[in-house]
Design a protein around this motif. Sequence first.
Motif, PDB file in Angstrom:
ATOM      1  N   GLY A 159       0.737  -1.252  -0.043  1.00  0.00           N
ATOM      2  CA  GLY A 159       0.032   0.122   0.101  1.00  0.00           C
ATOM      3  C   GLY A 159       0.960   1.251  -0.101  1.00  0.00           C
ATOM      4  N   PHE A 160       2.008   1.182  -0.307  1.00  0.00           N
ATOM      5  CA  PHE A 160       3.026   2.619  -0.214  1.00  0.00           C
ATOM      6  C   PHE A 160       2.910   3.038  -1.522  1.00  0.00           C
ATOM      7  CE2 PHE A 160       4.702   0.181   3.575  1.00  0.00           C
ATOM      8  CZ  PHE A 160       4.961   1.470   4.416  1.00  0.00           C
ATOM      9  N   GLU A 161       2.952   4.351  -1.450  1.00  0.00           N
ATOM     10  CA  GLU A 161       3.062   5.147  -2.760  1.00  0.00           C
ATOM     11  C   GLU A 161       4.190   6.275  -2.693  1.00  0.00           C
ATOM     12  OE1 GLU A 161      -0.922   7.110  -3.095  1.00  0.00           O
ATOM     13  OE2 GLU A 161      -1.942   5.166  -3.365  1.00  0.00           O
ATOM     14  N   GLN A 162       4.846   6.647  -3.637  1.00  0.00           N
ATOM     15  CA  GLN A 162       5.663   7.659  -3.656  1.00  0.00           C
ATOM     16  C   GLN A 162       5.423   9.044  -3.366  1.00  0.00           C
ATOM     17  OE1 GLN A 162       8.840   7.208  -6.910  1.00  0.00           O
ATOM     18  NE2 GLN A 162       9.786   8.743  -6.132  1.00  0.00           N
ATOM     19  N   VAL A 163       6.079   9.542  -2.457  1.00  0.00           N
ATOM     20  CA  VAL A 163       5.686  11.034  -2.061  1.00  0.00           C
ATOM     21  C   VAL A 163       6.891  12.119  -2.245  1.00  0.00           C
ATOM     22  CG1 VAL A 163       3.859  10.398  -0.500  1.00  0.00           C
ATOM     23  CG2 VAL A 163       6.304  10.523   0.276  1.00  0.00           C
ATOM     24  N   GLY A 164       8.140  11.403  -2.707  1.00  0.00           N
ATOM     25  CA  GLY A 164       9.269  12.196  -2.778  1.00  0.00           C
ATOM     26  C   GLY A 164      10.534  11.570  -3.255  1.00  0.00           C
ATOM     27  N   GLU A 165      11.599  12.229  -3.334  1.00  0.00           N
ATOM     28  CA  GLU A 165      12.860  11.328  -3.671  1.00  0.00           C
ATOM     29  C   GLU A 165      13.826  12.252  -2.577  1.00  0.00           C
ATOM     30  OE1 GLU A 165      13.488  12.950  -7.626  1.00  0.00           O
ATOM     31  OE2 GLU A 165      12.064  11.196  -8.378  1.00  0.00           O
ATOM     32  N   ARG A 166      15.045  11.736  -2.472  1.00  0.00           N
ATOM     33  CA  ARG A 166      16.070  12.140  -1.818  1.00  0.00           C
ATOM     34  C   ARG A 166      17.413  11.576  -2.324  1.00  0.00           C
ATOM     35  NH1 ARG A 166      16.591   8.827   3.947  1.00  0.00           N
ATOM     36  NH2 ARG A 166      16.616   6.640   2.764  1.00  0.00           N
ATOM     37  N   ARG A 167      18.600  12.157  -2.149  1.00  0.00           N
ATOM     38  CA  ARG A 167      19.906  11.662  -2.446  1.00  0.00           C
ATOM     39  C   ARG A 167      20.431  10.889  -1.217  1.00  0.00           C
ATOM     40  NH1 ARG A 167      19.997  10.945  -7.299  1.00  0.00           N
ATOM     41  NH2 ARG A 167      22.452  11.136  -7.512  1.00  0.00           N
ATOM     42  N   PHE A 168      20.963   9.609  -1.605  1.00  0.00           N
ATOM     43  CA  PHE A 168      21.363   8.977  -0.340  1.00  0.00           C
ATOM     44  C   PHE A 168      22.890   8.666  -0.710  1.00  0.00           C
ATOM     45  CE2 PHE A 168      21.851   5.041   1.991  1.00  0.00           C
ATOM     46  CZ  PHE A 168      21.204   5.365   3.293  1.00  0.00           C
ATOM     47  N   GLN A 169      23.761   8.887   0.423  1.00  0.00           N
ATOM     48  CA  GLN A 169      25.130   8.765   0.375  1.00  0.00           C
ATOM     49  C   GLN A 169      25.462   7.468   0.686  1.00  0.00           C
ATOM     50  OE1 GLN A 169      26.836  11.197  -0.870  1.00  0.00           O
ATOM     51  NE2 GLN A 169      28.957  10.087  -0.759  1.00  0.00           N
ATOM     52  N   VAL A 170      26.370   6.497  -0.085  1.00  0.00           N
ATOM     53  CA  VAL A 170      26.836   5.315   0.266  1.00  0.00           C
ATOM     54  C   VAL A 170      28.263   5.337  -0.083  1.00  0.00           C
ATOM     55  CG1 VAL A 170      26.696   2.671  -0.226  1.00  0.00           C
ATOM     56  CG2 VAL A 170      24.556   4.023  -0.277  1.00  0.00           C
ATOM     57  N   GLY A 171      28.998   5.206   1.098  1.00  0.00           N
ATOM     58  CA  GLY A 171      30.568   5.298   0.560  1.00  0.00           C
ATOM     59  C   GLY A 171      30.556   6.689   0.026  1.00  0.00           C
ATOM     60  N   GLY A 172      31.445   6.380  -0.906  1.00  0.00           N
ATOM     61  CA  GLY A 172      32.018   8.092  -1.791  1.00  0.00           C
ATOM     62  C   GLY A 172      30.891   8.197  -2.833  1.00  0.00           C
ATOM     63  N   ASN A 173      29.801   7.392  -3.075  1.00  0.00           N
ATOM     64  CA  ASN A 173      28.875   7.686  -4.131  1.00  0.00           C
ATOM     65  C   ASN A 173      27.505   8.025  -3.445  1.00  0.00           C
ATOM     66  OD1 ASN A 173      30.604   7.441  -6.746  1.00  0.00           O
ATOM     67  ND2 ASN A 173      30.711   5.256  -5.621  1.00  0.00           N
ATOM     68  N   THR A 174      26.763   8.784  -4.295  1.00  0.00           N
ATOM     69  CA  THR A 174      25.476   9.560  -4.045  1.00  0.00           C
ATOM     70  C   THR A 174      24.619   8.663  -5.030  1.00  0.00           C
ATOM     71  OG1 THR A 174      26.301  11.630  -3.307  1.00  0.00           O
ATOM     72  CG2 THR A 174      23.870  11.303  -3.540  1.00  0.00           C
ATOM     73  N   TYR A 175      23.487   7.959  -4.420  1.00  0.00           N
ATOM     74  CA  TYR A 175      22.437   7.481  -5.158  1.00  0.00           C
ATOM     75  C   TYR A 175      20.839   7.904  -5.051  1.00  0.00           C
ATOM     76  CZ  TYR A 175      26.106   3.917  -5.453  1.00  0.00           C
ATOM     77  OH  TYR A 175      27.462   3.416  -5.360  1.00  0.00           O
ATOM     78  N   GLY A 176      20.038   7.609  -5.807  1.00  0.00           N
ATOM     79  CA  GLY A 176      18.821   8.097  -5.745  1.00  0.00           C
ATOM     80  C   GLY A 176      17.703   7.317  -4.841  1.00  0.00           C
ATOM     81  N   ASP A 177      16.941   7.708  -4.147  1.00  0.00           N
ATOM     82  CA  ASP A 177      16.094   7.024  -3.211  1.00  0.00           C
ATOM     83  C   ASP A 177      14.756   7.374  -3.528  1.00  0.00           C
ATOM     84  OD1 ASP A 177      17.817   5.414  -1.852  1.00  0.00           O
ATOM     85  OD2 ASP A 177      17.268   6.114   0.007  1.00  0.00           O
ATOM     86  N   ALA A 178      13.689   6.573  -3.560  1.00  0.00           N
ATOM     87  CA  ALA A 178      12.301   7.145  -3.694  1.00  0.00           C
ATOM     88  C   ALA A 178      11.969   7.125  -2.133  1.00  0.00           C
ATOM     89  CB  ALA A 178      11.554   6.004  -4.194  1.00  0.00           C
ATOM     90  N   ILE A 179      10.965   8.042  -1.681  1.00  0.00           N
ATOM     91  CA  ILE A 179      10.370   8.308  -0.342  1.00  0.00           C
ATOM     92  C   ILE A 179       8.999   8.024  -0.590  1.00  0.00           C
ATOM     93  CG2 ILE A 179       9.845   9.640   1.593  1.00  0.00           C
ATOM     94  CD1 ILE A 179      12.245  11.522   0.691  1.00  0.00           C
ATOM     95  N   LEU A 180       8.703   6.610   0.130  1.00  0.00           N
ATOM     96  CA  LEU A 180       7.149   6.275   0.069  1.00  0.00           C
ATOM     97  C   LEU A 180       6.622   6.547   1.431  1.00  0.00           C
ATOM     98  CD1 LEU A 180       8.426   2.822  -1.532  1.00  0.00           C
ATOM     99  CD2 LEU A 180       7.990   4.909  -2.693  1.00  0.00           C
ATOM    100  N   ALA A 181       5.303   6.554   1.208  1.00  0.00           N
ATOM    101  CA  ALA A 181       4.250   6.640   2.276  1.00  0.00           C
ATOM    102  C   ALA A 181       3.252   5.862   2.375  1.00  0.00           C
ATOM    103  CB  ALA A 181       3.751   8.025   2.433  1.00  0.00           C
ATOM    104  N   LEU A 182       2.834   5.297   3.329  1.00  0.00           N
ATOM    105  CA  LEU A 182       1.525   4.547   3.572  1.00  0.00           C
ATOM    106  C   LEU A 182       0.715   5.288   4.745  1.00  0.00           C
ATOM    107  CD1 LEU A 182      -0.146   1.927   3.361  1.00  0.00           C
ATOM    108  CD2 LEU A 182       1.104   0.996   5.472  1.00  0.00           C
ATOM    109  N   GLY A 183      -0.476   5.506   4.141  1.00  0.00           N
ATOM    110  CA  GLY A 183      -1.435   6.378   5.062  1.00  0.00           C
ATOM    111  C   GLY A 183      -2.194   5.413   6.140  1.00  0.00           C
ATOM    112  N   LEU A 184      -2.199   5.865   7.089  1.00  0.00           N
ATOM    113  CA  LEU A 184      -2.506   4.972   8.163  1.00  0.00           C
ATOM    114  C   LEU A 184      -4.031   5.338   8.951  1.00  0.00           C
ATOM    115  CD1 LEU A 184       0.551   4.466  10.438  1.00  0.00           C
ATOM    116  CD2 LEU A 184      -0.184   2.832   8.552  1.00  0.00           C
ATOM    117  N   GLY A 185      -4.607   6.275   8.188  1.00  0.00           N
ATOM    118  CA  GLY A 185      -5.880   6.875   8.589  1.00  0.00           C
ATOM    119  C   GLY A 185      -6.226   7.055   9.860  1.00  0.00           C
TER     120      GLY A 185
END
Length: 187
Positions: free
Chosen positions: A161-187
């Motif tokens: 039930g998660f849906e994408q609500v944003g993005e972020r850059r994520f550092q792993v070691g010496g490189n930066t990668y793209g992450d999706a930020i997901l959300a699940l509404g709990l009502g």
Amino acid sequence: MNTASTAPSNTDGEAARIRRAGADDAGALALVGAATFLETFAGILHGRDIVEHCRRQHAHAVYADWLGDASAALWLAETEQGAAPVGYAVLTPPKLPLPDLGEHDLELKRIYLLSRFHGGGVGRGLMRQAVAEARTRGARRLLLGVYAGNARALAFYARNGFEQVGERRFQVGGNTYGDAILALGLG
């Protein structure tokens, strides 16, 4: 939820149980965290980056700090035979770059599972524990960050039930990668 539950068997017929992690579990959490990160990203991310990331982000002290923090909740999945750690979930207050981040949000900081146990219900069991805890704490939304190239994880979250609500850059070691930020509404 503090009680242990048993997840269905994996494809090899080996069942796992899920329980709330305690102060003595930091070593097991660190081990399975590093192992699952290596297993997931070897051949995708640079080897030096993986080693550096695991050294910092999957250190015993990281898990000991979460286990000592009343605002965090952790669960450990273990084999029924021998109690070998095979996965875990970590729920924390959110630290994600979202403009609408609120006090009623929680973050599923990590939900990791060795691939041998994929498809057997253990991941769903860990997710159920985290969602139930978030609801108990009055959260309106459960958030998480996931590597945007991890199709299997993205599909798992979509099924839950998660849906994408944003993005972020994520550092792993010496490189930066793209992450999706997901959300699940709990009502």
